[in-house]
Design a protein around this motif. Structure first.
Motif, PDB file in Angstrom:
ATOM      1  N   GLU A 176       0.810  -1.212   0.000  1.00  0.00           N
ATOM      2  CA  GLU A 176       0.000   0.000   0.000  1.00  0.00           C
ATOM      3  C   GLU A 176       0.846   1.266   0.000  1.00  0.00           C
ATOM      4  N   ALA A 177       2.178   1.151   0.166  1.00  0.00           N
ATOM      5  CA  ALA A 177       3.044   2.325   0.291  1.00  0.00           C
ATOM      6  C   ALA A 177       3.189   3.050  -1.040  1.00  0.00           C
ATOM      7  N   PRO A 178       3.407   4.379  -1.011  1.00  0.00           N
ATOM      8  CA  PRO A 178       3.628   5.135  -2.249  1.00  0.00           C
ATOM      9  C   PRO A 178       4.817   4.592  -3.041  1.00  0.00           C
ATOM     10  N   VAL A 179       4.749   4.796  -4.347  1.00  0.00           N
ATOM     11  CA  VAL A 179       5.788   4.306  -5.258  1.00  0.00           C
ATOM     12  C   VAL A 179       6.479   5.501  -5.907  1.00  0.00           C
ATOM     13  N   GLY A 180       7.800   5.510  -5.877  1.00  0.00           N
ATOM     14  CA  GLY A 180       8.561   6.557  -6.545  1.00  0.00           C
ATOM     15  C   GLY A 180       9.056   6.095  -7.899  1.00  0.00           C
ATOM     16  N   ILE A 181       9.391   7.040  -8.751  1.00  0.00           N
ATOM     17  CA  ILE A 181      10.016   6.705 -10.027  1.00  0.00           C
ATOM     18  C   ILE A 181      11.076   7.749 -10.349  1.00  0.00           C
ATOM     19  N   LEU A 182      12.282   7.258 -10.636  1.00  0.00           N
ATOM     20  CA  LEU A 182      13.423   8.099 -10.988  1.00  0.00           C
ATOM     21  C   LEU A 182      13.982   7.538 -12.282  1.00  0.00           C
ATOM     22  N   ALA A 183      13.537   8.096 -13.409  1.00  0.00           N
ATOM     23  CA  ALA A 183      13.888   7.489 -14.694  1.00  0.00           C
ATOM     24  C   ALA A 183      13.701   8.476 -15.833  1.00  0.00           C
ATOM     25  N   ASP A 184      14.373   8.173 -16.931  1.00  0.00           N
ATOM     26  CA  ASP A 184      14.251   8.935 -18.163  1.00  0.00           C
ATOM     27  C   ASP A 184      12.890   8.669 -18.795  1.00  0.00           C
ATOM     28  N   ASN A 185      12.525   9.499 -19.757  1.00  0.00           N
ATOM     29  CA  ASN A 185      11.286   9.268 -20.504  1.00  0.00           C
ATOM     30  C   ASN A 185      11.344   7.924 -21.216  1.00  0.00           C
ATOM     31  N   SER A 186      10.236   7.213 -21.198  1.00  0.00           N
ATOM     32  CA  SER A 186      10.128   5.930 -21.894  1.00  0.00           C
ATOM     33  C   SER A 186       8.684   5.464 -21.794  1.00  0.00           C
ATOM     34  N   PRO A 187       8.271   4.498 -22.629  1.00  0.00           N
ATOM     35  CA  PRO A 187       6.943   3.917 -22.435  1.00  0.00           C
ATOM     36  C   PRO A 187       6.780   3.308 -21.047  1.00  0.00           C
ATOM     37  N   ASP A 188       7.877   2.786 -20.494  1.00  0.00           N
ATOM     38  CA  ASP A 188       7.812   2.138 -19.185  1.00  0.00           C
ATOM     39  C   ASP A 188       7.444   3.130 -18.086  1.00  0.00           C
ATOM     40  N   TRP A 189       7.951   4.373 -18.175  1.00  0.00           N
ATOM     41  CA  TRP A 189       7.595   5.400 -17.195  1.00  0.00           C
ATOM     42  C   TRP A 189       6.071   5.580 -17.193  1.00  0.00           C
ATOM     43  N   LEU A 190       5.506   5.702 -18.374  1.00  0.00           N
ATOM     44  CA  LEU A 190       4.062   5.935 -18.461  1.00  0.00           C
ATOM     45  C   LEU A 190       3.268   4.729 -17.988  1.00  0.00           C
ATOM     46  N   MET A 191       3.778   3.532 -18.256  1.00  0.00           N
ATOM     47  CA  MET A 191       3.046   2.340 -17.826  1.00  0.00           C
ATOM     48  C   MET A 191       3.104   2.169 -16.311  1.00  0.00           C
ATOM     49  N   VAL A 192       4.199   2.577 -15.680  1.00  0.00           N
ATOM     50  CA  VAL A 192       4.237   2.602 -14.218  1.00  0.00           C
ATOM     51  C   VAL A 192       3.179   3.570 -13.694  1.00  0.00           C
ATOM     52  N   ASP A 193       3.073   4.720 -14.317  1.00  0.00           N
ATOM     53  CA  ASP A 193       2.066   5.712 -13.942  1.00  0.00           C
ATOM     54  C   ASP A 193       0.670   5.097 -14.014  1.00  0.00           C
ATOM     55  N   LEU A 194       0.366   4.438 -15.106  1.00  0.00           N
ATOM     56  CA  LEU A 194      -0.960   3.847 -15.281  1.00  0.00           C
ATOM     57  C   LEU A 194      -1.187   2.691 -14.318  1.00  0.00           C
ATOM     58  N   ALA A 195      -0.153   1.895 -14.057  1.00  0.00           N
ATOM     59  CA  ALA A 195      -0.300   0.760 -13.146  1.00  0.00           C
ATOM     60  C   ALA A 195      -0.646   1.227 -11.734  1.00  0.00           C
ATOM     61  N   THR A 196      -0.043   2.321 -11.288  1.00  0.00           N
ATOM     62  CA  THR A 196      -0.385   2.826  -9.956  1.00  0.00           C
ATOM     63  C   THR A 196      -1.829   3.298  -9.913  1.00  0.00           C
ATOM     64  N   GLN A 197      -2.339   3.788 -11.031  1.00  0.00           N
ATOM     65  CA  GLN A 197      -3.739   4.199 -11.068  1.00  0.00           C
ATOM     66  C   GLN A 197      -4.670   3.001 -10.988  1.00  0.00           C
ATOM     67  N   VAL A 198      -4.297   1.922 -11.678  1.00  0.00           N
ATOM     68  CA  VAL A 198      -5.105   0.703 -11.629  1.00  0.00           C
ATOM     69  C   VAL A 198      -5.226   0.202 -10.192  1.00  0.00           C
ATOM     70  N   LEU A 199      -4.125   0.295  -9.428  1.00  0.00           N
ATOM     71  CA  LEU A 199      -4.089  -0.232  -8.065  1.00  0.00           C
ATOM     72  C   LEU A 199      -4.503   0.797  -7.012  1.00  0.00           C
TER      73      LEU A 199
END
Length: 483
Positions: free
Chosen positions: A42-65
């Protein structure tokens, strides 16, 4: 939102990998499984990364959950990253380099099938109430300790929906991302809007599109990327547009695909707008705030007015307070650790006016915060404090509103200090600052005194008076391009 995505179109690409709806949904399922397997799911998730499709998919995955995502801008200093992590209670961090995650306290690597590793901390993060917060976005920092703006998923998609409706007549099918995804202006106005439209989001590494750190930019590399990917839309800050105009020719074939160039994040000189259009850039200026999930007003095809930042989008109402401050309705904005604002109107700190047709004009800042040409917010007191702490500088005023870099007027701490010694003092100060808050040029001036009207009786700078008295010296800090 995900259920409405088209089934066959390429939705995300970095120029090498392509993701249609099926591939995107599979990747989201994989990411959700890994996120659920954490010790503290349940803890917040951070992201430290360059632009990529993976960055956006992490963003969407946190929304799903229903998780909170905390983007860590690459242009922050390690100290600022640690501040963000401590304040937000991040329990796990997506990053390209696990060693970087370990250095920040995330040393337990969870297996992830992709270019980003998920690293978990073994310590117990600070407990933070983030109920209803999907994204905790930290501004570029008016001081060394940036503040976190709490945003719901609904607020972000509300902005993207209004933008989709506004640009629908242009039939935009390809958006090239040029700004970091940790910046809401790109994250929401770019990929979110493109996803709602069924358009392709092109998100190569930032270096490929010319971005270098917080304020470095190679316009030739950017023009080459535009020519290579043939996007219909891009989003820029004013300094990037200025560099692209200087590096291009009238009717430049490299930009022939562009139908919509949104510019925001700082005030744009009218001369730049005219020069950009003469080159063939279809430029539309806008205005937004992190507290409002980015875009508030935007010029659009068939509804534009030079000098303005456009009409408020359909989901927003704007008013002007008695003292000229711009007020925005319906943001429900709040900062981390603070309650949601009282009342329906957000006071922006900007001064402006609305014309008879509802176009918004931004006239300046209510306070002294500088907004650089790259859209970074800097309180001048921050680098000034670093300069004064160097031991060689008695007084300093930092300037650079709308400029590609910051400059300063310096009063030496004692007679006889050489230019070399002053430069060494500036270098020591810069070593404490991220690149967007560093001083590129400076001039030595006589002391600011109360007798001259440049200092208050309690020692505070009279900034407006100094700007007037030293107008020529300040202009000289920005009158030549940097070598």
């Amino acid at each position: 939102m995900l259920d409405s995505l088209p089934g066959t179109a390429v939705l995300l690409t970095d120029g090498r990998r392509e993701f249609d709806r099926a591939a995107l949904m599979q990747r989201l399922a994989d990411l959700c499984a890994v996120l659920r397997a954490r010790a503290r799911p349940e803890a917040p998730v951070g992201i430290l990364a360059d632009n990529s499709p993976d960055w956006l998919m992490v963003d969407l995955a946190t929304q799903v959950l229903g998780l909170t995502l905390v983007p860590l801008p690459l242009f922050f200093t390690p100290q600022q990253w640690m501040h963000v992590i401590a304040e937000s209670g991040v329990g796990a961090l997506f990053c390209a380099d696990p060693a970087q995650g370990a250095a920040l306290g995330f040393d337990a690597v969870l297996a992830v099938d992709g270019p980003l590793a998920l690293c978990e901390t073994r310590r117990s993060p600070h407990a933070v109430n983030l109920t209803g917060v999907q994204k905790l976005t930290f501004t570029s920092g008016t001081t060394s300790a940036p503040k976190g703006v709490c945003l719901s998923a609904a607020r972000q998609w509300e902005v993207a929906t209004a933008l989709r409706e506004g640009v629908a007549p242009l039939g935009l099918e390809r958006h090239l991302c040029l700004l970091p995804f940790a910046v809401l202006l790109e994250n929401i106005a770019g990929p979110y809007t493109a996803l709602l439209s069924g358009a392709t989001t092109i998100c190569p590494p930032l270096a490929e599109t010319g971005m270098q750190g917080a304020s470095g930019f190679d316009p030739v590399a950017c023009l080459e990327a535009i020519a290579r990917y043939a996007p219909h839309s891009i989003t820029l800050v004013p300094q990037m547009l200025q560099a692209l105009v200087a590096a291009s020719a009238p009717d430049d074939p490299r930009i022939a695909s562009l139908r919509f160039v949104a510019v925001g994040g700082g005030k744009m000189p009218p001369q730049l707008l005219a020069a950009a259009r003469a080159r063939g850039f279809p430029v539309y200026e806008g205005y937004g705030l992190s507290e409002c999930a980015s875009v508030v007003a935007l010029n659009l095809p068939g509804a534009e007015r030079d000098g303005s930042v456009g009409r408020p989008l359909a989901h927003r109402r704007v008013a002007i307070a008695g003292d000229g401050e711009i007020l925005v309705e319906g943001c429900a904005a709040h900062y981390l650790g603070q309650p949601v604002q009282d009342g329906p109107w957000l006071a922006t700190g900007d001064l402006g006016h609305l014309d008879a047709d509802g176009f918004l004009f931004v006239d300046g800042r209510k306070k002294d915060i500088l907004i650089t040409g790259y859209g970074r917010n800097v309180s001048p007191e921050w680098p000034e404090a670093a300069l004064l702490g160097s031991g060689a500088i008695a007084q300093a005023i930092v300037v650079g509103e709308g400029q590609p870099w910051l400059g300063a007027l310096l009063v030496p701490a004692r007679p006889g200090l050489t230019l070399v010694q002053l430069q060494e003092a500036v270098d020591r100060a810069n070593a404490q600052l991220p690149d967007y808050a560093q001083l590129r040029r400076w001039r030595a001036v006589p002391p600011f005194t109360p007798a001259a009207g440049l200092l208050t009786s309690n020692g505070r700078l009279r900034r407006a008076a100094i700007h007037t008295t030293h107008a020529n010296e300040i202009a000289s800090l920005f009158d030549q391009p940097e070598l």
